[in-house]
Design an enzyme around this catalytic site. Structure first.
Site, PDB file in Angstrom:
ATOM      1  N   ASP A  73      15.143  -2.911  -2.036  1.00 43.74           N
ATOM      2  CA  ASP A  73      16.504  -2.525  -2.399  1.00 43.74           C
ATOM      3  C   ASP A  73      17.465  -3.642  -2.032  1.00 43.74           C
ATOM      4  O   ASP A  73      17.566  -4.032  -0.867  1.00 43.74           O
ATOM      5  CB  ASP A  73      16.909  -1.239  -1.676  1.00 43.74           C
ATOM      6  CG  ASP A  73      18.286  -0.758  -2.093  1.00 43.74           C
ATOM      7  OD1 ASP A  73      18.376  -0.056  -3.119  1.00 43.74           O
ATOM      8  OD2 ASP A  73      19.268  -1.086  -1.399  1.00 43.74           O
ATOM      9  N   TYR A  78      25.329  -8.101  -0.571  1.00 39.49           N
ATOM     10  CA  TYR A  78      24.637  -8.327   0.699  1.00 39.49           C
ATOM     11  C   TYR A  78      24.554  -9.812   1.034  1.00 39.49           C
ATOM     12  O   TYR A  78      24.301 -10.183   2.182  1.00 39.49           O
ATOM     13  CB  TYR A  78      23.230  -7.737   0.677  1.00 39.49           C
ATOM     14  CG  TYR A  78      23.168  -6.233   0.483  1.00 39.49           C
ATOM     15  CD1 TYR A  78      24.299  -5.433   0.616  1.00 39.49           C
ATOM     16  CD2 TYR A  78      21.964  -5.605   0.173  1.00 39.49           C
ATOM     17  CE1 TYR A  78      24.237  -4.062   0.435  1.00 39.49           C
ATOM     18  CE2 TYR A  78      21.898  -4.230  -0.002  1.00 39.49           C
ATOM     19  CZ  TYR A  78      23.027  -3.472   0.119  1.00 39.49           C
ATOM     20  OH  TYR A  78      22.960  -2.104  -0.056  1.00 39.49           O
ATOM     21  N   LYS A 107      22.620  -4.085  -7.246  1.00 33.48           N
ATOM     22  CA  LYS A 107      23.832  -3.287  -7.426  1.00 33.48           C
ATOM     23  C   LYS A 107      25.005  -4.164  -7.847  1.00 33.48           C
ATOM     24  O   LYS A 107      25.144  -5.295  -7.374  1.00 33.48           O
ATOM     25  CB  LYS A 107      24.187  -2.541  -6.137  1.00 33.48           C
ATOM     26  CG  LYS A 107      23.037  -1.734  -5.546  1.00 33.48           C
ATOM     27  CD  LYS A 107      23.431  -1.046  -4.261  1.00 33.48           C
ATOM     28  CE  LYS A 107      22.208  -0.482  -3.557  1.00 33.48           C
ATOM     29  NZ  LYS A 107      21.434  -1.517  -2.867  1.00 33.48           N
ATOM     30  N   HIS A 140      27.649  -0.040  -7.427  1.00 34.09           N
ATOM     31  CA  HIS A 140      27.585   0.096  -5.969  1.00 34.09           C
ATOM     32  C   HIS A 140      28.563   1.156  -5.455  1.00 34.09           C
ATOM     33  O   HIS A 140      28.226   1.953  -4.576  1.00 34.09           O
ATOM     34  CB  HIS A 140      27.878  -1.258  -5.321  1.00 34.09           C
ATOM     35  CG  HIS A 140      27.253  -1.426  -3.982  1.00 34.09           C
ATOM     36  ND1 HIS A 140      26.778  -2.623  -3.517  1.00 34.09           N
ATOM     37  CD2 HIS A 140      27.003  -0.551  -2.997  1.00 34.09           C
ATOM     38  CE1 HIS A 140      26.271  -2.483  -2.314  1.00 34.09           C
ATOM     39  NE2 HIS A 140      26.409  -1.224  -1.971  1.00 34.09           N
TER      40      HIS A 140
END
Length: 343
Positions: A73, A78, A107, A140
Site C-alpha cells: 500500500d 508518502y 493514492k 486519498h
C-alpha cells in the site's frame, strides 16, 4: 465524535473462508484474498508504507515480499514511492515474484483533484514505482487543496489553502484512468457514507475499495455494513492504533496495551498486534500494517494459523468508543471534510 489524539499532519464481496483456508496454509502462512467488484483478487494482508522513511522502506518492502506479502500500500504523498519501486524491481529481478503476483495500491493527493491533474499524477506514481499500472488507485481524501503549489499549501498565517474542486470531478477523471488501463480497480480513502453514495449515484463506476481508519476503538461497523451492501471492500488503516504517531499524548489510549487485547493475545499465544489484525480479517476487512522492522513485518503476516472465538470478538467489539486517532481537525472547515458525518 471522540478525538483520541491531536493530529499533525460489487459485484459481491467474496472472501475465501478463513478457517479452512488458514488450516490448509498453516505452514506457508499464505493469506486469503478478497474478490473485488472488478473481479480482481486483493490479498487481505498488505504492507503499509505511510511514515516509512525513504532510507528504510526499500529494505522493508524487500523483506515483506521475501516472507510472502504480495500487497503493498503506497501513496504519492508518502514521499517514498521511488524507494518502494526499487524494492519491487529488486524482487522481480531476483525471481522472487513477477509483477502480476503483486497487488500495488497508490493514492491521488489532495493538490491534484482537478480533472487535468489526475492522470499526470497517477503517471508520476507509476514512474516512481517502476510499473505500467497499479492494481488499485484511490482518492486519498475528499478535500481538494490549492493546486499548482506545494503538497501542503498554507498561507503566510499558517491557514490551509483549499481548492473548490468537487470530488465527483476527481472521480470521473479516475474512471478515465481505469478505462485507459493505468489502474485495474479504483476507490476512495477517508470518505464518509454520504460521499460514497454521491460517487455511486453520479459516477459510472462503483468504488472497489474504501480505505478508512479502523480499529477496535473505531470499529466502523456501520460503514463496513454499508460498503458490504454495495459490494465494496473495506481496507483498514491504523488497525494497530498507529502506536508510532509522533503527536500522541501520554494520556492517549494505547490499543496494543489494552487489557482486553493483551488477555486475548496471551490466551492464543499471539501478540496483541496479531490479534488486532486477525480481528479485522474475521470481519472481512483488509489490513495494511506498517513496519520497517523485519521481525515485525514477519510477525504481522502470521495471522492465519489461529482463530478468535465468539467471546473474543465480543470483547473486542465492546472497546468501540468512536475514537479517531487521525482526525485532521485543522481542515474541518473544508466543505468536503468527511468526519462531520455520523459515519
Amino acid at each position: 465524535m471522540k478525538i483520541c489524539a491531536r493530529v499533525l499532519t460489487r459485484g459481491r464481496l467474496n472472501i475465501a473462508p478463513l478457517s479452512s483456508g488458514c488450516r490448509r496454509a498453516r505452514m506457508s502462512q499464505s493469506v486469503p484474498n478478497a474478490t473485488l467488484n472488478t473481479g480482481y483478487l486483493m490479498p487481505m494482508v498488505g504492507l503499509g508504507t505511510w511514515q516509512s522513511k525513504p532510507g528504510e522502506v526499500t529494505e522493508a518492502v524487500k523483506a515483506a515480499i521475501s516472507c510472502g506479502y504480495r500487497h503493498i500500500d503506497c501513496a504519492l504523498v508518502y514521499g517514498n514511492e521511488p524507494e518502494v519501486g526499487e524494492a519491487i524491481k529488486t524482487k522481480i529481478n531476483d525471481g522472487t515474484v513477477k509483477r502480476e503476483d503483486l497487488f500495488i495500491t497508490s493514492k491521488l493527493w489532495n493538490t491534484f483533484h482537478s480533472k487535468e491533474l489526475v492522470m499526470p499524477s497517477l503517471k508520476t506514481s507509476l514512474k516512481n514505482l517502476g510499473v505500467d499500472y497499479v492494481d488499485l488507485y484511490l482518492i486519498h481524501w475528499p478535500m481538494g487543496y490549492k493546486e499548482n503549489t506545494v503538497i501542503f499549501p498554507k498561507d503566510e498565517d499558517g491557514n490551509w489553502l483549499f481548492s473548490d474542486v468537487d470530488f465527483i470531478e476527481t472521480w470521473k477523471a479516475i474512471e478515465e484512468c481505469k478505462a485507459q488501463g493505468l489502474c485495474r480497480s479504483i476507490g476512495v480513502s477517508n470518505f464518509n457514507k454520504d460521499q460514497i453514495e454521491r460517487i455511486i449515484k453520479e459516477g459510472s463506476v462503483v468504488p472497489a475499495v474504501v480505505q478508512v481508519e479502523c480499529h477496535p476503538y473505531l470499529n466502523q461497523r456501520r460503514l463496513i455494513d454499508y460498503c458490504k451492501s454495495k459490494g465494496i471492500t473495506v481496507t483498514a488503516y491504523s488497525s494497530l492504533g498507529t502506536p508510532a504517531r509522533v503527536w500522541a499524548k501520554p494520556e492517549d489510549p494505547r490499543l496494543m496495551e489494552d487489557p482486553k487485547i493483551v488477555a486475548i493475545a496471551e490466551k492464543h499465544a499471539k501478540t496483541p498486534a496479531q490479534v488486532l489484525l486477525r480481528y479485522q480479517l474475521e470481519r472481512g476487512v483488509i489490513v495494511i500494517p506498517k513496519s520497517v522492522t523485519k521481525s515485525r513485518i514477519e510477525s504481522n503476516f502470521q495471522v492465519c494459523d489461529f482463530e478468535l472465538t465468539k467471546e473474543d470478538i465480543s470483547n473486542i467489539d465492546s472497546l468501540d468508543s468512536n475514537c479517531r486517532f487521525l482526525h485532521l481537525t485543522w481542515v474541518e472547515n473544508h466543505p468536503h471534510y468527511p468526519f462531520h458525518a455520523e459515519f
